[in-house]
Scaffold this motif. Structure first.
Motif, PDB file in Angstrom:
ATOM      1  N   GLU A   1     -24.123 -32.363  54.982  1.00  0.00           N
ATOM      2  CA  GLU A   1     -24.058 -33.759  55.409  1.00  0.00           C
ATOM      3  C   GLU A   1     -25.435 -34.294  55.760  1.00  0.00           C
ATOM      4  OE1 GLU A   1     -22.115 -31.357  56.773  1.00  0.00           O
ATOM      5  OE2 GLU A   1     -20.221 -31.837  55.748  1.00  0.00           O
TER       6      GLU A   1
ATOM      7  N   ARG B   1     -26.312 -45.387  61.739  1.00  0.00           N
ATOM      8  CA  ARG B   1     -26.913 -44.482  60.756  1.00  0.00           C
ATOM      9  C   ARG B   1     -27.984 -45.183  59.928  1.00  0.00           C
ATOM     10  NH1 ARG B   1     -21.745 -40.853  58.531  1.00  0.00           N
ATOM     11  NH2 ARG B   1     -21.611 -39.520  60.403  1.00  0.00           N
TER      12      ARG B   1
ATOM     13  N   HIS C   1     -27.782 -34.770  46.219  1.00  0.00           N
ATOM     14  CA  HIS C   1     -27.377 -35.817  47.157  1.00  0.00           C
ATOM     15  C   HIS C   1     -27.942 -37.189  46.782  1.00  0.00           C
ATOM     16  CE1 HIS C   1     -25.834 -32.968  50.274  1.00  0.00           C
ATOM     17  NE2 HIS C   1     -26.694 -32.159  49.677  1.00  0.00           N
TER      18      HIS C   1
ATOM     19  N   ASP D   1     -23.254 -37.681  51.396  1.00  0.00           N
ATOM     20  CA  ASP D   1     -22.763 -36.393  51.883  1.00  0.00           C
ATOM     21  C   ASP D   1     -22.108 -35.594  50.762  1.00  0.00           C
ATOM     22  OD1 ASP D   1     -23.597 -36.989  54.395  1.00  0.00           O
ATOM     23  OD2 ASP D   1     -21.598 -37.215  55.279  1.00  0.00           O
TER      24      ASP D   1
ATOM     25  N   THR E   1     -29.564 -34.685  59.994  1.00  0.00           N
ATOM     26  CA  THR E   1     -29.718 -33.260  59.719  1.00  0.00           C
ATOM     27  C   THR E   1     -31.085 -33.016  59.082  1.00  0.00           C
ATOM     28  OG1 THR E   1     -28.720 -33.498  57.520  1.00  0.00           O
ATOM     29  CG2 THR E   1     -27.232 -33.022  59.367  1.00  0.00           C
TER      30      THR E   1
ATOM     31  N   GLU F   1     -24.936 -35.401  61.609  1.00  0.00           N
ATOM     32  CA  GLU F   1     -23.946 -34.582  62.299  1.00  0.00           C
ATOM     33  C   GLU F   1     -22.585 -35.266  62.225  1.00  0.00           C
ATOM     34  OE1 GLU F   1     -24.509 -31.635  63.364  1.00  0.00           O
ATOM     35  OE2 GLU F   1     -26.692 -31.641  63.112  1.00  0.00           O
ATOM     36  N   VAL F   2     -21.527 -34.506  62.198  1.00  0.00           N
ATOM     37  CA  VAL F   2     -20.185 -35.038  61.992  1.00  0.00           C
ATOM     38  C   VAL F   2     -19.878 -36.149  62.989  1.00  0.00           C
ATOM     39  CG1 VAL F   2     -17.723 -34.483  61.917  1.00  0.00           C
ATOM     40  CG2 VAL F   2     -19.415 -32.846  61.059  1.00  0.00           C
TER      41      VAL F   2
ATOM     42  N   PRO G   1     -15.349 -37.803  52.276  1.00  0.00           N
ATOM     43  CA  PRO G   1     -16.703 -37.790  52.864  1.00  0.00           C
ATOM     44  C   PRO G   1     -17.778 -38.323  51.919  1.00  0.00           C
ATOM     45  CG  PRO G   1     -15.557 -35.728  53.316  1.00  0.00           C
ATOM     46  CD  PRO G   1     -14.707 -36.476  52.349  1.00  0.00           C
ATOM     47  N   ARG G   2     -17.469 -38.390  50.615  1.00  0.00           N
ATOM     48  CA  ARG G   2     -18.442 -38.946  49.665  1.00  0.00           C
ATOM     49  C   ARG G   2     -18.780 -40.401  50.000  1.00  0.00           C
ATOM     50  NH1 ARG G   2     -21.445 -41.390  47.157  1.00  0.00           N
ATOM     51  NH2 ARG G   2     -22.060 -41.224  44.969  1.00  0.00           N
TER      52      ARG G   2
ATOM     53  N   THR H   1     -19.750 -45.806  55.543  1.00  0.00           N
ATOM     54  CA  THR H   1     -19.000 -44.675  56.081  1.00  0.00           C
ATOM     55  C   THR H   1     -17.646 -44.574  55.390  1.00  0.00           C
ATOM     56  OG1 THR H   1     -17.935 -45.981  57.821  1.00  0.00           O
ATOM     57  CG2 THR H   1     -20.054 -44.975  58.352  1.00  0.00           C
TER      58      THR H   1
ATOM     59  N   ASN I   1     -19.510 -41.436  52.897  1.00  0.00           N
ATOM     60  CA  ASN I   1     -20.595 -41.429  53.888  1.00  0.00           C
ATOM     61  C   ASN I   1     -21.922 -41.411  53.145  1.00  0.00           C
ATOM     62  OD1 ASN I   1     -18.847 -41.315  56.114  1.00  0.00           O
ATOM     63  ND2 ASN I   1     -18.711 -39.084  55.985  1.00  0.00           N
ATOM     64  N   ARG I   2     -22.619 -42.518  53.188  1.00  0.00           N
ATOM     65  CA  ARG I   2     -23.852 -42.581  52.401  1.00  0.00           C
ATOM     66  C   ARG I   2     -24.799 -43.638  52.959  1.00  0.00           C
ATOM     67  NH1 ARG I   2     -20.090 -45.804  50.100  1.00  0.00           N
ATOM     68  NH2 ARG I   2     -20.768 -47.647  48.931  1.00  0.00           N
TER      69      ARG I   2
END
Length: 274
Positions: free
Chosen positions: A166, A222, A145, A161, A176, A169-170, A259-260, A203, A262-263
């Motif tokens: 992840e 986040r 990651h 992610d 997490t 949480e979604v 989803p990649r 995102t 999301n960082r």
């Protein structure tokens, strides 16, 4: 003889043609050539900006700056213009008495080594985190990651992610266990230096049909949650210089909904970056 006397005189009329009325003597060709040359230079500049990295562009800018020395040592001294001559030590002169072969000094400012020292420090931090030459601070699962790179801003640690694993949480900002572990390790390594820290959130894109698109609020939330995690793990609050949410404006994947995208980017800033 009479026929010659009665003959009408022959009149020869020469018409002078003045050129240039239609095409203005070709001056337009010169103007057009200048225009084409300027456009070619413009497109070459655009290509160079796209084909070079930020560090390379800074190097080019420094090369053409008359205030940047072209040697690692300073040419400053006690004579005129701050040196014995403008060719003292075969480098550009600077104000004050700087380092030279005759006047060595350990001051990093005089030897122009601040940037190199910072690069070395940041690369050492990267090596510690990734375990180059030894055991990594992160587990094999955690390393999947993480991407790190040294830039003009500092050491960027990118946390992202993966499918089924992840950081939050979604569609929320609840961290997490994976992110909690990453935060703890980062703080342990960042404690080795005194550099300030910045946190940036990114995102993935959401469908445009949504009434309330959460990308801005979610990326900012986040990033701020990561700040709180790091402070809980021991990072002093004074070291956090900024917390930023970028929404879905800087994608890591060509697919905006991947989803990649999301960082988090945790940046160990250079000492001169604020």
């Amino acid at each position: 003889m009479a026929s010659h006397v009665n003959a009408a005189p022959v009149i020869i009329k020469k018409k002078k043609v003045v050129g240039g009325d239609g095409h203005h003597g070709g001056a337009w060709k010169v103007a057009y050539a200048d225009f084409v040359t300027a456009m070619m230079a413009f497109f070459m500049l655009m290509w160079l900006l796209n084909a070079t990295t930020e560090k390379q562009r800074k190097g080019l800018a420094d090369y053409f700056s008359p205030t940047v020395a072209i040697s690692r040592i300073s040419g400053g001294g006690d004579g005129a213009f701050g040196g014995e001559s403008i060719f003292s030590e075969e480098v550009l002169t600077q104000n004050g008495t700087g380092a030279s072969n005759q006047r060595p000094t350990e001051a990093q400012q005089a030897r122009g080594e601040i940037g190199e020292a910072e690069d070395s420090t940041l690369k050492q931090m990267e090596a510690v985190l990734m375990g180059r030459g030894g055991e990594s601070m992160f587990s094999v699962e955690q390393q999947r990651h993480i991407i790190m790179r040294v830039t003009d801003e500092g050491l960027i640690v990118e946390l992202f992610d993966l499918p089924g694993a992840e950081l939050f949480e979604v569609d929320g900002d609840t961290p997490t266990d994976l992110l909690r572990g990453l935060s703890a390790m980062l703080v342990r390594v960042f404690a080795l230096v005194r550099n300030d820290v910045a946190v940036e959130g990114h995102t993935r894109a959401y469908p445009v049909v949504l009434k309330d698109n959460p990308v801005w609020s979610l990326s900012a939330a986040r990033a701020d949650r990561m700040r709180l995690l790091m402070q809980e793990d021991g990072l002093h609050h004074d070291r956090v210089q900024r917390v930023t949410g970028h929404a879905d404006n800087e994608l890591a994947s060509t697919d905006p909904t991947n989803p990649r995208n999301n960082r988090l980017e945790v940046i160990l800033l250079r000492e001169n970056i604020r």
